[in-house]
Design a protein around this motif. Structure first.
Motif, PDB file in Angstrom:
ATOM      1  N   HIS A 184      21.502  36.657  43.747  1.00  0.00           N
ATOM      2  CA  HIS A 184      22.319  36.036  42.698  1.00  0.00           C
ATOM      3  C   HIS A 184      23.578  36.851  42.437  1.00  0.00           C
ATOM      4  O   HIS A 184      23.544  38.082  42.387  1.00  0.00           O
ATOM      5  CB  HIS A 184      21.504  35.879  41.411  1.00  0.00           C
ATOM      6  CG  HIS A 184      20.434  34.852  41.530  1.00  0.00           C
ATOM      7  ND1 HIS A 184      20.689  33.497  41.429  1.00  0.00           N
ATOM      8  CD2 HIS A 184      19.096  34.972  41.765  1.00  0.00           C
ATOM      9  CE1 HIS A 184      19.554  32.830  41.589  1.00  0.00           C
ATOM     10  NE2 HIS A 184      18.574  33.700  41.798  1.00  0.00           N
ATOM     11  N   THR A 252      24.179  30.774  38.867  1.00  0.00           N
ATOM     12  CA  THR A 252      22.950  30.539  39.642  1.00  0.00           C
ATOM     13  C   THR A 252      21.733  31.153  38.963  1.00  0.00           C
ATOM     14  O   THR A 252      20.594  30.825  39.320  1.00  0.00           O
ATOM     15  CB  THR A 252      23.085  31.122  41.057  1.00  0.00           C
ATOM     16  OG1 THR A 252      23.247  32.539  40.975  1.00  0.00           O
ATOM     17  CG2 THR A 252      24.266  30.498  41.790  1.00  0.00           C
ATOM     18  N   ILE A 274      18.894  19.464  35.846  1.00  0.00           N
ATOM     19  CA  ILE A 274      19.152  20.634  36.691  1.00  0.00           C
ATOM     20  C   ILE A 274      17.811  21.273  37.042  1.00  0.00           C
ATOM     21  O   ILE A 274      17.053  21.681  36.149  1.00  0.00           O
ATOM     22  CB  ILE A 274      20.058  21.643  35.968  1.00  0.00           C
ATOM     23  CG1 ILE A 274      21.428  21.002  35.684  1.00  0.00           C
ATOM     24  CG2 ILE A 274      20.230  22.921  36.784  1.00  0.00           C
ATOM     25  CD1 ILE A 274      22.347  21.858  34.844  1.00  0.00           C
ATOM     26  N   SER A 275      17.503  21.355  38.313  1.00  0.00           N
ATOM     27  CA  SER A 275      16.196  21.858  38.723  1.00  0.00           C
ATOM     28  C   SER A 275      16.141  23.377  38.656  1.00  0.00           C
ATOM     29  O   SER A 275      17.125  24.073  38.943  1.00  0.00           O
ATOM     30  CB  SER A 275      15.862  21.392  40.139  1.00  0.00           C
ATOM     31  OG  SER A 275      16.730  22.001  41.082  1.00  0.00           O
ATOM     32  N   GLY A 278      15.514  25.540  41.816  1.00  0.00           N
ATOM     33  CA  GLY A 278      16.295  25.009  42.921  1.00  0.00           C
ATOM     34  C   GLY A 278      17.793  25.155  42.734  1.00  0.00           C
ATOM     35  O   GLY A 278      18.502  25.622  43.628  1.00  0.00           O
ATOM     36  N   GLU A 279      18.285  24.743  41.545  1.00  0.00           N
ATOM     37  CA  GLU A 279      19.721  24.847  41.277  1.00  0.00           C
ATOM     38  C   GLU A 279      20.076  26.044  40.396  1.00  0.00           C
ATOM     39  O   GLU A 279      21.202  26.545  40.453  1.00  0.00           O
ATOM     40  CB  GLU A 279      20.210  23.563  40.606  1.00  0.00           C
ATOM     41  CG  GLU A 279      20.091  22.319  41.470  1.00  0.00           C
ATOM     42  CD  GLU A 279      20.455  21.071  40.700  1.00  0.00           C
ATOM     43  OE1 GLU A 279      21.670  20.799  40.576  1.00  0.00           O
ATOM     44  OE2 GLU A 279      19.541  20.374  40.211  1.00  0.00           O
ATOM     45  N   MET A 280      19.157  26.481  39.586  1.00  0.00           N
ATOM     46  CA  MET A 280      19.435  27.599  38.690  1.00  0.00           C
ATOM     47  C   MET A 280      18.136  28.341  38.376  1.00  0.00           C
ATOM     48  O   MET A 280      17.135  27.718  38.026  1.00  0.00           O
ATOM     49  CB  MET A 280      20.079  27.100  37.389  1.00  0.00           C
ATOM     50  CG  MET A 280      20.704  28.193  36.533  1.00  0.00           C
ATOM     51  SD  MET A 280      21.498  27.509  35.041  1.00  0.00           S
ATOM     52  CE  MET A 280      22.748  26.421  35.764  1.00  0.00           C
ATOM     53  N   PRO A 342      19.228  31.992  45.395  1.00  0.00           N
ATOM     54  CA  PRO A 342      20.132  30.867  45.163  1.00  0.00           C
ATOM     55  C   PRO A 342      20.436  30.107  46.443  1.00  0.00           C
ATOM     56  O   PRO A 342      20.363  30.654  47.547  1.00  0.00           O
ATOM     57  CB  PRO A 342      21.397  31.544  44.609  1.00  0.00           C
ATOM     58  CG  PRO A 342      21.368  32.920  45.229  1.00  0.00           C
ATOM     59  CD  PRO A 342      19.920  33.298  45.319  1.00  0.00           C
ATOM     60  N   LYS A 343      20.798  28.852  46.253  1.00  0.00           N
ATOM     61  CA  LYS A 343      21.238  28.070  47.399  1.00  0.00           C
ATOM     62  C   LYS A 343      22.595  28.578  47.883  1.00  0.00           C
ATOM     63  O   LYS A 343      23.420  29.030  47.088  1.00  0.00           O
ATOM     64  CB  LYS A 343      21.353  26.589  47.019  1.00  0.00           C
ATOM     65  CG  LYS A 343      20.020  25.886  46.826  1.00  0.00           C
ATOM     66  CD  LYS A 343      20.265  24.415  46.528  1.00  0.00           C
ATOM     67  CE  LYS A 343      18.960  23.661  46.390  1.00  0.00           C
ATOM     68  NZ  LYS A 343      19.183  22.221  46.091  1.00  0.00           N
ATOM     69  N   ASP A 345      26.371  28.494  48.772  1.00  0.00           N
ATOM     70  CA  ASP A 345      27.484  27.681  48.287  1.00  0.00           C
ATOM     71  C   ASP A 345      28.110  26.885  49.430  1.00  0.00           C
ATOM     72  O   ASP A 345      28.156  27.333  50.562  1.00  0.00           O
ATOM     73  CB  ASP A 345      28.547  28.565  47.634  1.00  0.00           C
ATOM     74  CG  ASP A 345      28.055  29.144  46.309  1.00  0.00           C
ATOM     75  OD1 ASP A 345      27.188  28.529  45.687  1.00  0.00           O
ATOM     76  OD2 ASP A 345      28.550  30.223  45.928  1.00  0.00           O
TER      77      ASP A 345
END
Length: 345
Positions: A184, A252, A274-275, A278-280, A342-343, A345
């Motif tokens: 993150h 994130t 917002i998951s 997954g997203e945060m 985090p995913k 970007d």
């Protein structure tokens, strides 16, 4: 305005404890020279001593008072449970006073416990940033100690009280490091009210770790809130609004510096679709029982709340003299399902 014992002490050039002993008849010795000086100051200022307090000098009862913000908050509930269990084992009764974080209510509770000869007072989460509020509380607690009472603070309240040290700042730093190691780089922080030292300690721990990595949060990504579910939810909503209005990427990872606040943040993210994670990712602090019941289970910093309360009672029953218990309140990072890498970007 009524003349206080603190006014007399300052006029006489002595400590508050010495003034209390000189005027209230404590068995702890004060030289005749100092006693005469204090009495002269009291007379010059028109101080009226508290007759019931004089009669209770050195007297102790079979109760331990616990001052906390909100008995419904599981953080304080865990501490109160520990105090109550340890007090019962010692043949004492614990009395809980919920002050709602109001220094005036806390001062009233201290005076009432003093008048009822409580053997000890445990301060849980009552360190305030307001200098005047702290001065008044310190005066009341010093007078109580001068007459035989014992004060134990959970977390730092200064050198005048025995202390169960809580690694708030270190725990927050360690939690931030753990999230950085997951990858993150964009963080938001929900901290507590500015009037409380614990808020500053935990926030400083997070910011130290972020600044060390060049990741200081952008404008609006640090939000102060009451340590409540509603406070956490409102702070999370502000963070989302600020990010969207400014056109900056969402964080994130969100660090909420109490588990109750984190529960509110999770509710707001769920309502916004917002998951997590997954997203945060979302993390809390304290490891109250609710942390494992949330969906997803909450990453957090574990504090041994019940043992902290038990430690406070052990210090209270050891007798006078400052003593520190640091090992009982070691903060441990616990990563659960609410945090992940985090995913990209």
């Amino acid at each position: 305005m009524a003349v206080t014992l603190g006014d007399v002490a300052r006029h006489a050039g002595v400590s508050l404890a010495t003034a209390s002993r000189a005027l209230n008849g404590s068995a702890r010795s004060v030289t005749e020279e100092l006693s005469a000086k204090v009495r002269a100051s009291a007379e010059a200022l028109g101080y009226l001593p508290n007759a019931p307090a004089q009669a209770l000098a050195r007297a102790t009862g079979a109760t331990i008072g616990v001052l906390l913000h909100d008995v419904a908050d599981p953080y304080f509930g865990g501490i109160a449970r520990g105090v109550g269990d340890a007090a019962a084992r010692a043949g004492l009764l614990s009395l809980v006073a919920s002050t709602d974080g109001d220094p005036r209510r806390e001062l009233e509770a201290i005076r009432m416990l003093h008048a009822h000869r409580a053997r000890a007072i445990v301060l849980a989460g009552s360190a305030y940033t307001d200098v005047e509020a702290r001065r008044r509380l310190d005066e009341a607690l010093t007078a109580y100690q001068a007459q035989g009472g014992h004060v134990v603070a959970i977390s730092e309240h200064g050198p005048n009280y025995d202390t169960v040290h809580v690694n708030n700042q270190e725990g927050a730093t360690s939690l931030t490091y753990a999230l950085q190691q997951l990858g993150h780089r964009r963080f938001a922080v929900i901290t507590g009210p500015e009037r409380m030292w614990v808020s500053a300690d935990r926030l400083n721990g997070v910011l130290d770790a972020l600044r060390g990595a060049g990741q200081e949060p952008t404008d609006g990504m640090v939000q102060h809130a009451e340590f409540t579910r509603e406070g956490g939810q409102a702070a999370m909503a502000r963070i989302l609004d600020i990010a969207r209005e400014s056109g900056t990427p969402l964080p994130t990872a969100v660090i909420a510096l109490s588990d109750i606040c984190a529960a509110g943040a999770l509710a707001e993210l769920r309502a916004g679709g917002i998951s997590v994670p997954g997203e945060m990712s979302v993390a809390g602090f304290d490891d109250i029982p609710l942390a494992t019941d949330l969906a997803p289970a909450l990453s957090t910093v574990r504090l041994p709340l019940i043992r902290m309360g038990e430690s406070a009672v052990r210090l209270a029953l050891r007798g006078p003299g400052p003593q520190r218990d640091r090992s009982e309140a070691f903060a441990q990072v616990v990563l659960r399902d609410s945090t992940a890498a985090p995913k990209a970007d």
